[in-house]
Write an enzyme that holds these catalytic residues in place. Sequence first.
Site, PDB file in Angstrom:
ATOM      1  N   ARG A  50     135.786 -50.125  51.691  1.00  0.00           N
ATOM      2  CA  ARG A  50     135.537 -50.596  53.004  1.00  0.00           C
ATOM      3  C   ARG A  50     134.712 -49.878  54.031  1.00  0.00           C
ATOM      4  O   ARG A  50     133.697 -50.135  54.802  1.00  0.00           O
ATOM      5  CB  ARG A  50     136.759 -51.197  53.562  1.00  0.00           C
ATOM      6  CG  ARG A  50     137.346 -52.474  53.278  1.00  0.00           C
ATOM      7  CD  ARG A  50     138.781 -52.490  52.990  1.00  0.00           C
ATOM      8  NE  ARG A  50     139.116 -51.670  51.997  1.00  0.00           N
ATOM      9  CZ  ARG A  50     139.105 -52.090  50.589  1.00  0.00           C
ATOM     10  NH1 ARG A  50     138.858 -53.229  50.405  1.00  0.00           N
ATOM     11  NH2 ARG A  50     139.445 -51.349  49.792  1.00  0.00           N
ATOM     12  N   THR A  51     135.633 -48.573  54.464  1.00  0.00           N
ATOM     13  CA  THR A  51     134.726 -47.562  55.349  1.00  0.00           C
ATOM     14  C   THR A  51     133.381 -47.479  54.881  1.00  0.00           C
ATOM     15  O   THR A  51     132.605 -47.491  56.021  1.00  0.00           O
ATOM     16  CB  THR A  51     135.836 -46.395  55.372  1.00  0.00           C
ATOM     17  OG1 THR A  51     137.123 -46.721  55.470  1.00  0.00           O
ATOM     18  CG2 THR A  51     135.634 -45.776  56.578  1.00  0.00           C
ATOM     19  N   LYS A  60     126.130 -25.436  42.930  1.00  0.00           N
ATOM     20  CA  LYS A  60     125.492 -24.108  42.601  1.00  0.00           C
ATOM     21  C   LYS A  60     126.183 -22.971  43.685  1.00  0.00           C
ATOM     22  O   LYS A  60     125.923 -21.914  43.661  1.00  0.00           O
ATOM     23  CB  LYS A  60     124.133 -23.918  43.136  1.00  0.00           C
ATOM     24  CG  LYS A  60     123.164 -25.218  42.335  1.00  0.00           C
ATOM     25  CD  LYS A  60     121.824 -24.998  42.855  1.00  0.00           C
ATOM     26  CE  LYS A  60     121.214 -26.426  42.717  1.00  0.00           C
ATOM     27  NZ  LYS A  60     120.019 -26.565  43.405  1.00  0.00           N
ATOM     28  N   ARG A  89     134.587 -38.592  55.154  1.00  0.00           N
ATOM     29  CA  ARG A  89     135.643 -38.776  54.491  1.00  0.00           C
ATOM     30  C   ARG A  89     136.214 -37.667  53.679  1.00  0.00           C
ATOM     31  O   ARG A  89     135.248 -37.054  52.672  1.00  0.00           O
ATOM     32  CB  ARG A  89     135.835 -39.980  53.841  1.00  0.00           C
ATOM     33  CG  ARG A  89     137.231 -39.943  52.764  1.00  0.00           C
ATOM     34  CD  ARG A  89     137.501 -41.617  52.453  1.00  0.00           C
ATOM     35  NE  ARG A  89     137.937 -42.388  53.395  1.00  0.00           N
ATOM     36  CZ  ARG A  89     138.271 -43.818  53.306  1.00  0.00           C
ATOM     37  NH1 ARG A  89     138.304 -44.185  51.885  1.00  0.00           N
ATOM     38  NH2 ARG A  89     138.455 -44.375  54.227  1.00  0.00           N
ATOM     39  N   HIS A 115     143.054 -41.499  60.295  1.00  0.00           N
ATOM     40  CA  HIS A 115     141.794 -42.549  59.895  1.00  0.00           C
ATOM     41  C   HIS A 115     141.714 -43.470  61.297  1.00  0.00           C
ATOM     42  O   HIS A 115     141.920 -44.336  61.285  1.00  0.00           O
ATOM     43  CB  HIS A 115     142.183 -43.334  58.846  1.00  0.00           C
ATOM     44  CG  HIS A 115     141.233 -44.294  57.958  1.00  0.00           C
ATOM     45  ND1 HIS A 115     139.947 -44.464  58.676  1.00  0.00           N
ATOM     46  CD2 HIS A 115     141.141 -44.816  57.047  1.00  0.00           C
ATOM     47  CE1 HIS A 115     139.143 -45.012  57.891  1.00  0.00           C
ATOM     48  NE2 HIS A 115     139.923 -45.454  56.704  1.00  0.00           N
TER      49      HIS A 115
HETATM   50  N1   CP Z   1     140.999 -49.081  54.479  1.00  0.00           N
HETATM   51  C1   CP Z   1     140.043 -48.145  53.915  1.00  0.00           C
HETATM   52  O1   CP Z   1     139.952 -47.256  54.210  1.00  0.00           O
HETATM   53  O2   CP Z   1     139.470 -48.597  52.773  1.00  0.00           O
HETATM   54  P1   CP Z   1     138.397 -47.899  51.876  1.00  0.00           P
HETATM   55  O3   CP Z   1     139.502 -46.731  51.288  1.00  0.00           O
HETATM   56  O4   CP Z   1     138.128 -48.989  51.009  1.00  0.00           O
HETATM   57  O5   CP Z   1     137.551 -47.335  52.614  1.00  0.00           O
END
Ligand code: CP
Length: 302
Positions: A49-50, A78, A99, A127
């Site tokens: 999703r993100t 490397k 992320r 998040h």
């Molecule tokens: N909700 C969420 O962060 O989903 P993903 O891990 O699929 O990005």
Amino acid sequence: MKNLISMRDLSKEEILYLLKLASQIEKGEVNPDMQRRLAALLFFEPSTRTMFSFDTAMKRMNGNTIVMSGTKDTSAKKGESFADTLQTIAQYTDIIIMRSPIEGAARYASEVVGIPVVNAGDGANQHPTQALLDLYSIQKTQGTLENLKIGIAGDLRFGRTVHSLVQAMSLFGAKFKFFSPTFLSIPKNIKEFLHEKKIRFNEFDEDMDIKILSELDILYVTRIQKERFASPEDYEKVKGSYCLTKEMLSHVKPNLKVLHPLPRVDELSSDVDDTKYAYYFQQAQNGVYMRQAIITILLGGV
Ligand code: CP
């Protein structure tokens, strides 16, 4: 707002502005233009999703993206440092969306580069873009964010979506009911934050009680995240601890919505999907509008 790293960095006014902009974008009242703008999507943990909603958000605004999924096939293999990797990518792009499994990685990145950084999840910490789309979903379905009763179930200890959501909803006078196995209960620092803000909450370490569910406006279910456990034995002790089923929703308020950041495993039965309470796939869709709004604010697109 120069970066988006933690919900604690945002004021109530900034959150309300983002929600308003997301709504205007969804309705077509505002059409930000990101032509010739490039976003770097650096994902050192898996994402559906993100990553794809940020990619979609950028492309819907005529912008473009480059994607780094892990360090395979990059010069990190490397021995190039993380700081050098970040500084190089910042030469090519206008914004970094990142992320990482490491708590504080996005904050560190924002200190290294001179372009905006968005935290798309850092370990078990934060998040914030998920919390903002959660707030957008709550406001859309409840008509308000003020004084709602919110149940949160699952991995409250390692759940970064939970930590960000609790901090955000605390600005709106929420009352919380927390359901989790004791091992996965809400962290001490979040409880201290709630005490400091005089926010009421109760903790339950057994399965979700139908009487308590009947009081809620929002039920936010989360997955027990196998990947966050140091020992497989600890995971085995708590896996499958609870599961929300359609039957458990027999006495809930008509306005209740079930949210889930997704992915789900076994904590949310698919028989809930066909009820009027299920909102998790619309919630994922709302992520595109909110992420368009976030990019727009950070890149000055309106
Ligand atoms: N909700 C969420 O962060 O989903 P993903 O891990 O699929 O990005």
